[in-house]
Design a protein around this motif. Sequence first.
Motif, mmCIF file in Angstrom:
data_model
loop_
_atom_site.group_PDB
_atom_site.id
_atom_site.type_symbol
_atom_site.label_atom_id
_atom_site.label_comp_id
_atom_site.label_asym_id
_atom_site.label_seq_id
_atom_site.Cartn_x
_atom_site.Cartn_y
_atom_site.Cartn_z
ATOM 1 N N LEU A 9 34.680 23.902 24.412
ATOM 2 C CA LEU A 9 35.179 24.584 24.806
ATOM 3 C C LEU A 9 36.359 24.445 25.506
ATOM 4 O O LEU A 9 37.656 25.702 25.981
ATOM 5 N N ASP A 10 36.861 23.217 25.190
ATOM 6 C CA ASP A 10 37.774 23.028 25.873
ATOM 7 C C ASP A 10 39.294 23.679 23.833
ATOM 8 O O ASP A 10 40.276 23.625 24.293
ATOM 9 N N ARG A 11 38.372 23.059 23.157
ATOM 10 C CA ARG A 11 39.224 23.084 22.188
ATOM 11 C C ARG A 11 39.481 25.299 21.746
ATOM 12 O O ARG A 11 40.535 25.708 21.609
ATOM 13 N N TYR A 12 38.664 25.487 21.972
ATOM 14 C CA TYR A 12 38.849 27.706 22.423
ATOM 15 C C TYR A 12 39.133 28.396 23.564
ATOM 16 O O TYR A 12 39.168 29.261 23.418
ATOM 17 N N SER A 13 39.294 27.033 24.525
ATOM 18 C CA SER A 13 39.507 28.315 26.026
ATOM 19 C C SER A 13 40.897 28.302 25.992
ATOM 20 O O SER A 13 41.936 27.321 25.698
ATOM 21 N N PRO A 14 41.380 29.855 26.286
ATOM 22 C CA PRO A 14 42.821 29.774 25.801
ATOM 23 C C PRO A 14 43.757 28.897 27.333
ATOM 24 O O PRO A 14 44.573 29.200 27.597
ATOM 25 N N TYR A 15 42.615 28.588 28.148
ATOM 26 C CA TYR A 15 43.274 27.720 29.468
ATOM 27 C C TYR A 15 43.363 27.235 29.742
ATOM 28 O O TYR A 15 42.811 26.293 30.621
ATOM 29 N N SER A 16 42.867 25.729 28.540
ATOM 30 C CA SER A 16 42.365 24.736 28.471
ATOM 31 C C SER A 16 43.546 23.881 28.590
ATOM 32 O O SER A 16 44.536 24.571 27.525
ATOM 33 N N ALA A 17 43.593 22.471 28.755
ATOM 34 C CA ALA A 17 44.835 22.358 28.972
ATOM 35 C C ALA A 17 45.462 21.286 27.272
ATOM 36 O O ALA A 17 46.834 21.125 27.267
ATOM 37 N N GLN A 18 45.134 22.014 26.482
ATOM 38 C CA GLN A 18 44.928 21.412 25.055
ATOM 39 C C GLN A 18 45.941 22.210 24.561
ATOM 40 O O GLN A 18 46.325 22.570 24.188
ATOM 41 N N ASN A 19 45.153 23.683 24.884
ATOM 42 C CA ASN A 19 45.809 25.462 24.669
ATOM 43 C C ASN A 19 46.868 25.385 25.638
ATOM 44 O O ASN A 19 47.559 26.831 24.713
ATOM 45 N N ASN A 20 46.663 25.499 26.903
ATOM 46 C CA ASN A 20 48.084 25.429 27.656
ATOM 47 C C ASN A 20 48.757 25.204 28.161
ATOM 48 O O ASN A 20 48.171 24.587 29.359
ATOM 49 N N ALA A 21 49.278 23.889 27.774
ATOM 50 C CA ALA A 21 49.590 23.127 28.447
ATOM 51 C C ALA A 21 50.695 22.742 29.618
ATOM 52 O O ALA A 21 51.228 22.431 30.424
ATOM 53 N N ASP A 22 50.987 24.791 29.898
ATOM 54 C CA ASP A 22 52.241 24.732 29.882
ATOM 55 C C ASP A 22 51.977 24.836 32.050
ATOM 56 O O ASP A 22 52.268 24.687 32.920
ATOM 57 N N LEU A 23 50.516 24.731 31.849
ATOM 58 C CA LEU A 23 49.920 25.853 33.132
ATOM 59 C C LEU A 23 49.992 23.989 33.544
ATOM 60 O O LEU A 23 49.145 24.299 35.468
ATOM 61 N N TYR A 24 49.929 22.962 33.171
ATOM 62 C CA TYR A 24 49.225 21.998 33.985
ATOM 63 C C TYR A 24 50.703 20.893 33.949
ATOM 64 O O TYR A 24 50.971 20.977 32.961
ATOM 65 N N PRO A 25 50.374 19.962 34.167
ATOM 66 C CA PRO A 25 51.308 19.089 34.061
ATOM 67 C C PRO A 25 51.113 17.682 33.131
ATOM 68 O O PRO A 25 50.325 17.696 32.440
ATOM 69 N N PRO A 26 51.802 17.317 33.023
ATOM 70 C CA PRO A 26 51.954 16.604 31.605
ATOM 71 C C PRO A 26 51.111 15.501 31.285
ATOM 72 O O PRO A 26 50.865 14.862 32.300
ATOM 73 N N HIS A 27 51.254 14.965 30.328
ATOM 74 C CA HIS A 27 49.674 14.500 29.633
ATOM 75 C C HIS A 27 48.602 14.542 30.452
ATOM 76 O O HIS A 27 48.395 13.226 30.726
ATOM 77 N N CYS A 28 48.061 15.714 30.153
ATOM 78 C CA CYS A 28 46.739 15.998 31.297
ATOM 79 C C CYS A 28 45.635 15.974 29.918
ATOM 80 O O CYS A 28 45.983 15.623 29.110
ATOM 81 N N ARG A 29 44.666 15.377 30.666
ATOM 82 C CA ARG A 29 43.498 15.288 29.442
ATOM 83 C C ARG A 29 43.265 15.940 28.929
ATOM 84 O O ARG A 29 42.594 17.110 29.110
ATOM 85 N N LYS A 30 43.204 15.971 27.151
ATOM 86 C CA LYS A 30 42.730 16.558 26.857
ATOM 87 C C LYS A 30 41.652 16.280 26.148
ATOM 88 O O LYS A 30 41.060 14.759 25.273
ATOM 89 N N PHE A 31 40.193 17.089 25.916
ATOM 90 C CA PHE A 31 38.930 17.065 25.511
ATOM 91 C C PHE A 31 38.908 16.771 23.933
ATOM 92 O O PHE A 31 38.148 18.120 23.465
ATOM 93 N N THR A 32 39.094 15.827 23.563
ATOM 94 C CA THR A 32 39.109 15.879 22.474
ATOM 95 C C THR A 32 37.216 15.288 22.393
ATOM 96 O O THR A 32 36.399 15.120 22.464
ATOM 97 N N LEU A 33 36.769 15.844 20.230
ATOM 98 C CA LEU A 33 35.615 15.069 20.786
ATOM 99 C C LEU A 33 34.789 13.903 21.073
ATOM 100 O O LEU A 33 34.257 13.809 21.753
#
Length: 846
Positions: A518-542
């Motif tokens: 979900l974190d990888r394919y959701s366009p609103y995740s911190a991983q795919n849309n870093a501009d919406l969230y603070p820097p260094h936001c948690r990215k849910f890798t495997l």
Amino acid sequence: MEGTTMLAPLCCLCLLLLPAAVAKLTIVSALDESLQEGVAWLEEAVSRAQRSTNFTLRQEVVKVSIDNEEDGKQTICSAALNKGAGLVVDVTAGGWTYARETAADQDTPYLRVQISNYQWMAATDQLLQNRNATDAALIFASEAELDQALYYLVEGSVVRVIVISGIDATLTHTLKKMRPSPSYYVILGATDELNTLFSKAVRNNLVTRDSRWTLVATDHKSDEFDRDMLTESTGVTLMTPAQEVCCTVRNRNTNCDCDTLMIPRELTVNAMLMLARVLKANDQQNGGGDGGDQPSTTSFYSALRTELNSWQNMKWEQDTLQMVPQFMFDITAINSTDTSAVGSWTTADKLRLNPEYEHSPIRRFFKIGTIMARPWVSPISGSSVRKKPTSSNPDDYMGYCVELAARLAEKMKFDFEFKFPSDGQYGARQKNGSWNGLVGDLSNGVTDLIVAPLTMTSEREEVIDFVAPYFDQSGISIAMRKRQREESLFKFMTVLKAEVWVSIVAALVVTGIMIWLLDRYSPYSAQNNADLYPPHCRKFTLKESFWFALTSFTPQGGGEAPKALSGRTLVAAYWLFVVLMLATFTANLAAFLTVERMQTPVSSLDELAGQSKINYTVLQSTATYQYFFNMAAAEEELYRVWKELTLNSTSDQSKYRVWDYPVKEQYTHILQVIEESGPVDTAEVGFQRVLDNANGEFAFIHDASEIRYEVYHDCLLTEVGEPFAEQPYAIAVQQGSHLQDEISRTILELQKDRYFEALSAQFWNSSARGPCPNDNDSEGITLQSLGGVFIATLIGLALAMLALAAEVLYYRRGGTSQVTDITPKKALKMAVERDHVARINVTPVY
């Protein structure tokens, strides 16, 4: 015979002084029928009296038997009324009341001469009383001596006596089996008869204890007693007539010639000689005459008292109209070598003891029946109770009954030894009606009393007697082995089944993968849309997703959650799952550990009877076994009666028609299980069978007090439920035994002194068990139950250390990962730059 007729066959021989044409007067004498030579003595006495006084006498003989007293009464009445009796002389052992009353009615002088062994018996009785001999066997050389002694014994001897005549093989067997065993033995007879009877007693092993035999000689030949039959350790007490007796009987002062003296015969002869002189003097005072006038009663007694003044040591008793010789007996203690003066006995002064002689009472001796059972009787040596006892010495045993028997012996002043039943049983009625075990030994005379944990039952009271209870209300209880907990460090893992643990792990893995996807394919995740969230936001890798799923099970939580709505929805559902699983695990763990502590398979007899997993048994030939047997028989009888009511009733038949039998066949089932399991021979075997079953699936139904004692001494045993069928324990004696009242009084005195409470506290004390594992309901959770948690933590620590080592090793080999220290000033500058870039690249989203 009035007053003295409730004894052995008796005959009174009455010589009546009757006027006749050829005689002045006639003398009358009475004699016991069993003394056959008495007739000859009287004939000789009358003959010598006639020759000595030159006064012609005529005798009339009246024989009276207790079996046919009426003939004797008719004879003496005929002599008194028709022939005009001049004097009635009564020389029977007990005195003939009817002869005295008849003489009084006819105003005829009556005189009784005591020639029986009455004074020998009085001296023996007082000697036995002084020695605290409450029971004795009196052995007489002849039936005549025995019949004479009965009169004294009936008049008021305080000693319980067993009267027998002679010693033969049959009598020896009877004496050995006599229970309670006589504490003393007395032989009365002439010296040659004493030698014969005592030698038989020695040959038949009746002489086993010192000073328990008293030999009473009726002649002056005690020097001829065979002392070779004695040893230094087995002496006897010898009672003989003193020299003064010889002179008294012969009515002389010197030259008494005691060697050939036969006391009753000589006393009869001299008494007749004196009476002949009195009658002659009375006849001359009245003027004489061929008719031989009957002497008046007053003048006869006056002349008699005058004549008695010349007879040394002869006393006249006016109230009983009796001439009583004043005898003296010497009492000595002898063995094979020594002779010691014990004392003397006189008619006037009774028993006088020698102060220089040690007059210690000789204690009675009893055989006490008991049985090996803890805590009642057990060997001091520590050997198994199951081992057959080989010693009868009480000093070799310890226990409640041993202490009680010793206290009874101290209070009642007796010695004892233990007698164990050959079959080791308490006692049960056999098919032929006899009894085995302790009860059988007591009823058959093998033992004198029983001091054991013996229950008072109506069946046993048919053959033995019980005294006051010494142990109140000891019922039946159930002993089982405590179920041991399965000690496991990972016991907390057993709260949930294996499939549940697998499902939890699968849920964790699936949730981790889903969060990553979900974190990888959701366009609103911190991983795919870093501009919406603070820097260094948690990215849910495997890796980060699995870590989040795992840490969510901890109170600390999983940390920063996904930013996308889809991810947060999944996480919310997962957190709900985690909360429910943690709550379920916690509740089940607490319940699991609590139930484990409180777990008992059965808690009463009803529950034991209603299950089939646990077997049980009882001790055979005991009141416990008889209880279940009787209860099963009662159920069977109730079933028979109920069946008759239902099948044979007429008008009210419908009242008894029920679908189920109204009485539970509980005891029938219990008895069946007991028979299948097999009753045990000893209680120790029963307790061992309980201990051998580690799963706690065997029970021993036994005496509650013994079970409580074993529980106090063994941490593995437990008592189930409350005692039932409570009955007291009591000491048993033979039916009609004289010991019953004496023991009952002693038991009541001990109860008054609270002796039994102190004795019970000595054996039933929970402190005797020592430290045992605390397995009650208030116990906390043990380390053995949750030790796996600590081990898991230690494993995690070890894995962390291994990971650290791997990281260090990887870095030193030039890995791509760099670790750079950033100063606070540089970190602030980098943050401002990132914020400026983010503002430039912001694109509005509609």
